[in-house]
Design a protein around this motif. Structure first.
Motif, PDB file in Angstrom:
ATOM      1  N   UNK B 363       0.815  -1.124  -0.057  1.00 40.88           N
ATOM      2  CA  UNK B 363      -0.071   0.192   0.068  1.00 40.88           C
ATOM      3  C   UNK B 363       0.884   1.087   0.148  1.00 40.88           C
ATOM      4  N   UNK B 364       0.643   2.204  -0.788  1.00 35.11           N
ATOM      5  CA  UNK B 364       1.175   3.476  -0.665  1.00 35.11           C
ATOM      6  C   UNK B 364       0.477   4.570  -0.360  1.00 35.11           C
ATOM      7  N   UNK B 365       1.034   5.369   0.639  1.00 37.70           N
ATOM      8  CA  UNK B 365       0.093   6.633   1.038  1.00 37.70           C
ATOM      9  C   UNK B 365       0.740   7.635   0.486  1.00 37.70           C
ATOM     10  N   UNK B 366       0.081   8.605  -0.299  1.00 36.43           N
ATOM     11  CA  UNK B 366       0.395  10.009  -0.686  1.00 36.43           C
ATOM     12  C   UNK B 366      -0.151  11.083  -0.004  1.00 36.43           C
ATOM     13  N   UNK B 367       0.351  12.199  -0.245  1.00 34.07           N
ATOM     14  CA  UNK B 367       0.127  13.369   0.344  1.00 34.07           C
ATOM     15  C   UNK B 367      -0.799  13.921  -0.926  1.00 34.07           C
ATOM     16  N   UNK B 368      -1.988  14.309  -0.973  1.00 34.07           N
ATOM     17  CA  UNK B 368      -2.642  14.718  -2.152  1.00 34.07           C
ATOM     18  C   UNK B 368      -2.129  16.261  -2.453  1.00 34.07           C
ATOM     19  N   UNK B 369      -1.762  16.925  -1.931  1.00 34.85           N
ATOM     20  CA  UNK B 369      -1.234  18.519  -1.946  1.00 34.85           C
ATOM     21  C   UNK B 369       0.042  18.568  -2.541  1.00 34.85           C
ATOM     22  N   UNK B 370       1.250  17.638  -2.131  1.00 27.03           N
ATOM     23  CA  UNK B 370       2.569  17.789  -2.568  1.00 27.03           C
ATOM     24  C   UNK B 370       2.559  16.609  -3.715  1.00 27.03           C
ATOM     25  N   UNK B 371       1.778  15.426  -3.376  1.00 24.14           N
ATOM     26  CA  UNK B 371       1.995  14.257  -4.432  1.00 24.14           C
ATOM     27  C   UNK B 371       3.254  13.480  -3.595  1.00 24.14           C
ATOM     28  N   UNK B 372       3.771  13.934  -2.378  1.00 23.35           N
ATOM     29  CA  UNK B 372       4.935  13.028  -1.914  1.00 23.35           C
ATOM     30  C   UNK B 372       4.400  11.975  -1.183  1.00 23.35           C
ATOM     31  N   UNK B 373       5.215  10.781  -1.391  1.00 24.39           N
ATOM     32  CA  UNK B 373       4.910   9.436  -0.705  1.00 24.39           C
ATOM     33  C   UNK B 373       4.936   9.670   0.805  1.00 24.39           C
ATOM     34  N   UNK B 374       3.912   9.471   1.536  1.00 27.47           N
ATOM     35  CA  UNK B 374       4.114   9.473   3.072  1.00 27.47           C
ATOM     36  C   UNK B 374       4.505   8.231   3.737  1.00 27.47           C
ATOM     37  N   UNK B 375       4.145   7.042   3.092  1.00 30.53           N
ATOM     38  CA  UNK B 375       4.398   5.998   3.855  1.00 30.53           C
ATOM     39  C   UNK B 375       4.172   4.540   2.676  1.00 30.53           C
ATOM     40  N   UNK B 376       4.883   3.502   2.940  1.00 31.32           N
ATOM     41  CA  UNK B 376       4.215   2.362   2.177  1.00 31.32           C
ATOM     42  C   UNK B 376       4.115   1.289   3.430  1.00 31.32           C
ATOM     43  N   UNK B 377       2.998   0.368   2.966  1.00 32.09           N
ATOM     44  CA  UNK B 377       2.975  -0.740   4.059  1.00 32.09           C
ATOM     45  C   UNK B 377       2.921  -1.798   3.284  1.00 32.09           C
ATOM     46  N   UNK B 378       3.603  -3.095   3.844  1.00 31.36           N
ATOM     47  CA  UNK B 378       3.164  -4.486   3.242  1.00 31.36           C
ATOM     48  C   UNK B 378       1.916  -4.876   3.269  1.00 31.36           C
ATOM     49  N   UNK B 379       1.608  -5.427   2.117  1.00 29.59           N
ATOM     50  CA  UNK B 379       0.058  -6.154   2.210  1.00 29.59           C
ATOM     51  C   UNK B 379       0.191  -7.267   1.044  1.00 29.59           C
ATOM     52  N   UNK B 380      -0.508  -8.241   1.426  1.00 27.94           N
ATOM     53  CA  UNK B 380      -0.552  -9.206   0.585  1.00 27.94           C
ATOM     54  C   UNK B 380      -1.483  -9.296  -0.673  1.00 27.94           C
ATOM     55  N   UNK B 381      -1.201  -9.039  -1.945  1.00 25.20           N
ATOM     56  CA  UNK B 381      -2.376  -9.035  -3.037  1.00 25.20           C
ATOM     57  C   UNK B 381      -3.183  -8.000  -2.810  1.00 25.20           C
ATOM     58  N   UNK B 382      -2.931  -6.737  -2.476  1.00 28.57           N
ATOM     59  CA  UNK B 382      -4.157  -5.750  -1.846  1.00 28.57           C
ATOM     60  C   UNK B 382      -4.937  -5.353  -2.982  1.00 28.57           C
ATOM     61  N   UNK B 383      -6.447  -5.143  -2.461  1.00 28.58           N
ATOM     62  CA  UNK B 383      -7.377  -4.758  -3.664  1.00 28.58           C
ATOM     63  C   UNK B 383      -7.907  -3.571  -2.962  1.00 28.58           C
ATOM     64  N   UNK B 384      -9.183  -3.764  -2.631  1.00 26.10           N
ATOM     65  CA  UNK B 384     -10.089  -2.587  -2.228  1.00 26.10           C
ATOM     66  C   UNK B 384      -9.727  -2.010  -0.870  1.00 26.10           C
ATOM     67  N   UNK B 385      -9.681  -0.749  -0.842  1.00 27.36           N
ATOM     68  CA  UNK B 385      -9.397  -0.245   0.572  1.00 27.36           C
ATOM     69  C   UNK B 385     -10.638   0.770   0.914  1.00 27.36           C
ATOM     70  N   UNK B 386     -11.194   0.293   2.127  1.00 28.43           N
ATOM     71  CA  UNK B 386     -12.470   0.846   2.782  1.00 28.43           C
ATOM     72  C   UNK B 386     -12.335   1.586   4.023  1.00 28.43           C
ATOM     73  N   UNK B 387     -12.300   3.144   4.305  1.00 29.46           N
ATOM     74  CA  UNK B 387     -12.086   3.557   5.428  1.00 29.46           C
ATOM     75  C   UNK B 387     -13.485   3.681   6.164  1.00 29.46           C
ATOM     76  N   UNK B 388     -13.572   3.847   7.213  1.00 32.83           N
ATOM     77  CA  UNK B 388     -15.061   3.964   8.189  1.00 32.83           C
ATOM     78  C   UNK B 388     -15.732   5.151   7.783  1.00 32.83           C
ATOM     79  N   UNK B 389     -15.307   6.101   7.128  1.00 33.98           N
ATOM     80  CA  UNK B 389     -16.096   7.313   6.864  1.00 33.98           C
ATOM     81  C   UNK B 389     -17.181   7.032   5.861  1.00 33.98           C
TER      82      UNK B 389
END
Lengths: 126, 396
Positions: B363-389
């Motif tokens: 998983x890669x996390x980007x800052x949407x204003x600067x487009x910088x990579x903020x973080x990478x997290x390992x995941x096994x064949x990740x597909x959908x991401x669903x936040x509680x909002x």
């Protein structure tokens, strides 16, 4: 600009790399035609299995038990001739959602995929 | 569940706190910044924290998640995960465990939760139709089989969405219909049918205000709109014949309409078989632009403030994400998060976006204003991401 390279072949055969790949694919197809249904090299077999599971799987399901597209299990394909399956892979089925996969597999590879689907792909890739 | 080896120290600490259970005041926390990541090949999900950009736990036992979706209880504690194999699984994010599970069909595509949060509806391919469950217990309350398509089998249900009034709206792929199921009396749902809406509706969505249901058509160039404020007006064709005259490209992956983009008074939609994002005036439903993009769009998603629209693409161009500036109606950024980008999910207010790169297992996390990579997290064949909002959004 896009700089990183796609690992997968491009569908547009006019770039240098894809052109080479196309030539290689044609050569491979020619060889395969000469030595009928020659199996692809093992590394390519693994790529093809992955392609079937992951990308055919977008519609047919990763386990090939069907999705928006029909199931591709040996039982489901029992009465479908291999040649017809291979032709469907290469040319698609006009009027349905099945696209032609010719940009990504050779005819020999389509034959190999058809024969593997008839036998069952096994559990690799899961 | 297990506090797996992959947990990073911060995550492990958080998981330990979670595992301590709800008895201790130290364990009290909200779920507003939590989410789920589907690990499609292993039938597992990760519970993630988007404030600390951390993985908290992995939960196993969801069956076949090769295609999966999730909706949330209104308290944001439980997720309902819809798997490909017909599995409906209720997972507790705080305790990181499965609390209920039923395999309710042979082949499923997704589901929805009702306005009052008491009902969960599952959309099935096989057997075609929907089933309605009690969200508390997963007890089956009602079944609504679909009408047969040309092959005589019940048509596949696609594009299910919840609508105000405890209704569910969806489309029938082979039958070319849109149905509204009113589940005010959940054991005796009432169905309104719109017939002959167009060829092969492949997915659908509902506008964030719950008023318009829109289905995309695969079998012809166009979309179909139902105004839920005026169902008597029937289903109306919009963008009829978009891109007419141009040749359609082969489609290697169906676009998804859910989680779509309303921004700046426009709707942004993937064009089928074209390397374009269509821009539609959300008042008149007329096309105002077609933005050329890198490939055939799969997800076209607006940042919550509507200033940006992020797009990912179908095979074989799925290593790229592009960003459209809504003020300019043009692509302003291209990113390469990894191989086979399957999904994107914004944080609730859109400061960051999480992206799954299946073939790089991360998983890669980007800052949407600067487009910088903020973080990478390992995941096994990740597909959908669903936040509680999503718990508090109509249609998600």
């Amino acid at each position: 600009m896009l700089d990183a390279r796609s690992r997968r072949p491009s569908p547009a055969p006019h770039t240098g790399r894809a052109g080479c790949r196309l030539a290689a694919a044609l050569a491979a197809a020619a060889v395969a035609t000469a030595a009928h249904a020659a199996d692809p090299p093992p590394a390519r077999e693994a790529e093809l299995v992955r392609l079937v599971r992951q990308d055919c799987g977008s519609c047919h399901g990763m386990t090939l038990r069907g999705g928006l597209g029909p199931p591709l299990t040996p039982q489901a394909l029992a009465d479908r001739p291999e040649a017809m399956l291979a032709a469907t892979i290469i040319h698609g089925r006009p009027g349905t959602a099945m696209p032609p996969w010719r940009p990504f597999v050779t005819e020999a590879e389509a034959d190999w995929i058809a024969s593997r689907l008839k036998r069952g792909l096994g559990d690799d890739g899961r | 569940m297990a506090a797996s080896r992959f947990l990073r120290p911060a995550g492990a600490l958080a998981a330990a706190v979670i595992l301590a259970g709800c008895a201790s005041p130290a364990s009290v926390r909200g779920t507003g910044d939590l989410g789920l990541v589907i690990e499609r090949a292993s039938g597992s999900v990760q519970i993630v924290d988007n404030t600390n950009r951390a993985s908290l736990a992995r939960v196993n036992g969801f069956g076949d998640l090769s295609h999966a979706a999730a909706v949330y209880s209104r308290d944001g504690r439980y997720a309902f995960v819809f798997g490909r194999d017909g599995g409906l699984t209720k997972v507790d994010l705080l305790q990181a465990r499965v609390v209920a599970r039923t395999v309710q069909g042979g082949n499923s595509i997704g589901g929805a939760i009702s306005q009052d949060g008491r009902l969960v509806a599952v959309a099935n391919y096989e057997p075609g139709g929907i089933k309605i469950f009690d969200a508390a217990t997963l007890e089956l309350l009602a079944e609504v089989p679909s009408t047969p398509g040309p092959d005589g089998k019940g048509a596949k249900v696609v594009g299910i969405a919840d609508a105000p009034g405890n209704r569910f709206v969806y489309s029938l792929f082979e039958a070319g219909e849109i149905w509204i199921v009113d589940a005010a009396d959940p054991r005796h749902p009432r169905t309104t049918r719109f017939r002959d809406v167009g060829k092969q509706p492949y997915d659908g969505l509902i506008t964030p205000d719950g008023r318009f249901y829109i289905a995309g058509l695969f079998g012809e160039d166009g979309l179909v709109l139902v105004d839920l404020w005026d169902t008597g007006a029937g289903a109306k064709r919009i963008l009829d014949g978009y891109g007419r005259g141009g040749e359609k490209l082969p489609v290697y992956k169906m676009p998804h309409l859910r989680g779509w983009a309303m921004a700046g008074g426009y709707a942004f939609l993937p064009a089928i078989g074209r390397d374009e994002v269509l821009v539609v005036d959300a008042k008149t439903w007329k096309q105002v632009a077609a933005i050329p993009v890198h490939g055939q769009p799969v997800f076209v998603m607006a940042r919550p403030d509507g200033r940006q629209v992020w797009v990912n693409f179908a095979f074989p161009k799925n290593d790229t994400v592009q960003v459209i500036d809504v003020a300019a109606l043009a692509v302003v950024q291209a990113l390469k998060p990894g191989r086979t980008v399957l999904h994107m999910e914004f944080t609730a207010r859109g400061d960051e976006v999480w992206i799954s790169a299946r073939d790089d297992d991360r998983l890669v996390v980007y800052d949407t204003a600067s487009f910088e990579r903020r973080a990478e997290l390992p995941a096994r064949s990740p597909s959908g991401i669903f936040f509680t909002w999503r718990a508090h959004r109509i249609g998600l």
